[in-house]
Design a protein around this motif. Structure first.
Motif, PDB file in Angstrom:
ATOM      1  N   HIS A 172      27.296  87.832  37.996  1.00  0.00           N
ATOM      2  CA  HIS A 172      28.518  87.169  38.453  1.00  0.00           C
ATOM      3  C   HIS A 172      29.413  86.814  37.259  1.00  0.00           C
ATOM      4  O   HIS A 172      30.625  87.024  37.294  1.00  0.00           O
ATOM      5  N   LEU A 184      33.132  88.253  36.636  1.00  0.00           N
ATOM      6  CA  LEU A 184      34.298  87.384  36.468  1.00  0.00           C
ATOM      7  C   LEU A 184      35.096  87.771  35.225  1.00  0.00           C
ATOM      8  O   LEU A 184      36.326  87.829  35.257  1.00  0.00           O
ATOM      9  N   GLU A 197      35.585  78.877  37.087  1.00  0.00           N
ATOM     10  CA  GLU A 197      34.286  79.423  37.488  1.00  0.00           C
ATOM     11  C   GLU A 197      33.481  79.847  36.255  1.00  0.00           C
ATOM     12  O   GLU A 197      32.292  79.571  36.154  1.00  0.00           O
TER      13      GLU A 197
END
Length: 53
Positions: A14, A18, A38
């Protein structure tokens, strides 16, 4: 290096996704702060993730 093993594979994937998305130019400029936040949250929760990249 043992700290890297403590980071789940899904989190590393992830995190990498990103970063790819951030530099792709496909992010709506109004939403780029969400991507930055994030990434920052992941780096806060898994301090060793930067070294693993």
């Amino acid at each position: 290096m043992t700290q890297l093993n403590a980071i789940p594979v899904e989190v590393i994937k992830h995190y990498n996704d990103l970063h790819r998305f951030q530099v792709s130019g496909l992010v709506n400029p109004a939403k780029i702060d969400f991507v930055h936040m994030e990434i920052a949250m992941i780096e806060r929760d898994y301090p060793g993730i930067r070294e693993s990249q």
